[in-house]
Design a protein around this motif. Structure first.
Motif, PDB file in Angstrom:
ATOM      1  N   GLU A  66       0.819  -1.211   0.000  1.00 18.87           N
ATOM      2  CA  GLU A  66       0.000   0.000   0.000  1.00 18.87           C
ATOM      3  C   GLU A  66       0.857   1.268   0.000  1.00 18.87           C
ATOM      4  N   GLY A  67       1.982   1.231   0.716  1.00 24.50           N
ATOM      5  CA  GLY A  67       2.864   2.383   0.721  1.00 24.50           C
ATOM      6  C   GLY A  67       3.440   2.664  -0.650  1.00 24.50           C
ATOM      7  N   MET A  95       2.939   5.958  -3.090  1.00 27.46           N
ATOM      8  CA  MET A  95       4.099   6.690  -3.590  1.00 27.46           C
ATOM      9  C   MET A  95       4.034   6.877  -5.108  1.00 27.46           C
ATOM     10  N   TYR A  96       3.608   5.835  -5.803  1.00 21.40           N
ATOM     11  CA  TYR A  96       3.608   5.880  -7.263  1.00 21.40           C
ATOM     12  C   TYR A  96       2.220   6.193  -7.846  1.00 21.40           C
ATOM     13  N   TYR A  97       1.325   6.632  -6.995  1.00 19.10           N
ATOM     14  CA  TYR A  97      -0.018   7.035  -7.438  1.00 19.10           C
ATOM     15  C   TYR A  97      -0.756   5.881  -8.124  1.00 19.10           C
ATOM     16  N   HIS A  98      -0.738   4.738  -7.460  1.00 14.00           N
ATOM     17  CA  HIS A  98      -1.501   3.576  -7.901  1.00 14.00           C
ATOM     18  C   HIS A  98      -2.406   3.116  -6.765  1.00 14.00           C
ATOM     19  N   SER A  99      -3.173   2.063  -7.025  1.00 11.51           N
ATOM     20  CA  SER A  99      -4.135   1.555  -6.041  1.00 11.51           C
ATOM     21  C   SER A  99      -3.873   0.086  -5.745  1.00 11.51           C
ATOM     22  N   THR A 100      -4.362  -0.344  -4.598  1.00  8.95           N
ATOM     23  CA  THR A 100      -4.364  -1.765  -4.262  1.00  8.95           C
ATOM     24  C   THR A 100      -5.705  -2.374  -4.653  1.00  8.95           C
TER      25      THR A 100
END
Length: 304
Positions: A241-242, A246-251
Motif C-alpha cells: 500500500e505504501g 508513492m507511485y499514485y496507484h491503487s491496491t
C-alpha cells in the motif's frame, strides 16, 4: 438487447511480461467500437480477438505513460496500409497532439483519412463524445501526470410496446413511434387509450466506468455510482500500500472499496504489477470487500 461489451486486449502495467500485454480495451456499444488506451502490442491483440481494425470509430487515451499510448502510431500506420478512409477520432490529453503529429509527419505520410484530435481536460468531468445512443464522459483521476478515466453511458431507452395491447385495441402501426415517446393511442373505435396500457418500462440504460492509473480516491465512488461494470486499476496488493501511494496507484482492496461505496454491479481488476505471477491474491483481497469481482485477462469479453 443490443450488445454492450468490453474486450480486454491488455491488462498489465508498465513493465513488459510474457503473461500480460500493455493496457488496451475495446468497448463495443450497439455495434460501434471504441478503443480505450493503446499500449504496445495492441495491434496483435486486435488480430487475436478477431476485431476488425476498420470498425474502430474513436480512440480514448487516459494519459501519456507509454504503456497506455506507445501502440497508437503503429495503429495509425496500419490503418493507412489497410486503406482506411473514415476519419479517426482521438481523445487525449493536449500534450499528445504535437508528439503524435510529428510521428505522423515522419512515419505516416500519404494517409487517406483524417485524424481529428480532441484535447481532453483531465481535471474536469465533461461529456467529450456523444451520439444518438451514447455519451462518454471524463473521470478526473489522481496519477503522477494528467490522467482521467472514461464513463461510457447509454442514453435512456424508449419503453417497450405491448404488442398484445396494440392488437387488442386495434392501434394503427403509424402511432407506434408517438406512443413510444409518451403519447396516448387511439383505438379502432376512435377512443383514446392511456399510454400506460400500451407500453412496458424501458430496459435500464447501461454504463461502464474505466478508471485507469490512479491512487485511491475516497470520493471516486460518487463519480461512478451505480455503474453496471467498473474497471479499476489494482496494481498492488495491500502489502504494498505504501508503494501504491508513492507511485499514485491503487491496491486491490482500495479498488474494491470504491466498488462497494459506488454500489456498482461488478468490479473488474487490472493493470497488474509484474511482481505477481498469479493475480489470484489480488482477486481474493478484493472479494473480501466486494464479492462480485473478476480479474481482467487478455481475450476476456464481458457483457455490461
Amino acid at each position: 438487447m443490443e450488445p454492450f461489451r468490453v474486450h480486454i486486449l491488455g491488462c498489465g502495467s508498465a513493465l513488459p511480461t510474457l503473461r500480460h500485454n500493455a493496457t488496451s480495451q475495446v468497448v463495443e456499444v450497439r455495434g460501434k467500437l471504441f478503443m480505450v488506451d493503446c499500449g504496445e502490442g495492441t495491434q496483435v491483440q486486435l488480430r487475436r480477438s478477431h476485431i476488425r481494425f476498420t470498425r474502430l470509430r474513436a480512440i480514448f487515451i487516459s494519459h501519456l505513460h507509454g504503456d497506455h499510448c506507445f501502440g497508437l502510431i503503429g495503429m495509425i500506420s496500419t490503418f493507412g496500409l489497410l486503406g482506411r478512409t473514415a476519419p479517426l477520432q482521438i481523445y487525449a490529453p493536449v500534450d499528445l497532439q504535437p508528439i503524435l503529429q510529428q510521428q505522423i509527419d515522419f512515419f505516416c505520410t500519404g494517409l487517406e483519412f483524417d485524424i481529428d484530435f480532441h484535447p481532453v481536460d483531465t481535471t474536469q468531468r465533461n461529456i467529450i463524445y456523444e451520439d444518438k445512443s451514447l455519451t462518454v464522459e471524463t473521470l478526473p483521476l489522481e496519477h503522477r501526470i494528467a490522467c482521467c478515466g472514461f464513463l461510457f453511458k447509454e442514453k435512456p431507452l424508449l419503453p417497450h410496446i405491448r404488442r398484445d395491447m396494440i392488437d387488442f385495441y386495434g392501434i394503427s402501426l403509424s402511432q407506434i413511434n408517438n406512443i413510444k415517446q409518451g403519447a396516448d393511442g387511439v383505438g379502432r373505435d376512435g377512443l383514446p387509450i392511456p399510454n400506460a396500457r400500451l407500453v412496458q418500462p424501458a430496459t435500464p440504460a447501461r454504463s461502464y466506468a474505466y478508471c485507469s492509473d490512479t491512487r485511491y480516491m475516497p470520493q471516486l465512488h460518487q463519480e461512478v455510482k451505480g455503474a453496471n461494470l467498473l474497471y479499476h486499476e489494482a496494481t498492488y496488493g495491500s502489502e504494498s500500500e505504501g508503494r501504491a501511494r508513492m507511485y499514485y496507484h491503487s491496491t486491490a482492496a482500495q479498488a474494491a472499496q470504491v466498488a462497494a461505496a459506488a454500489k456498482v454491479g461488478q468490479l473488474m481488476l487490472g493493470h497488474y504489477s509484474a511482481r505477481y505471477d498469479n493475480e489470484k491474491v489480488l482477486l481474493n483481497e478484493a472479494k473480501t470487500i466486494f464479492p462480485n469481482t473478476i480479474l481482467a485477462q487478455e481475450g476476456l469479453v464481458i457483457n455490461v
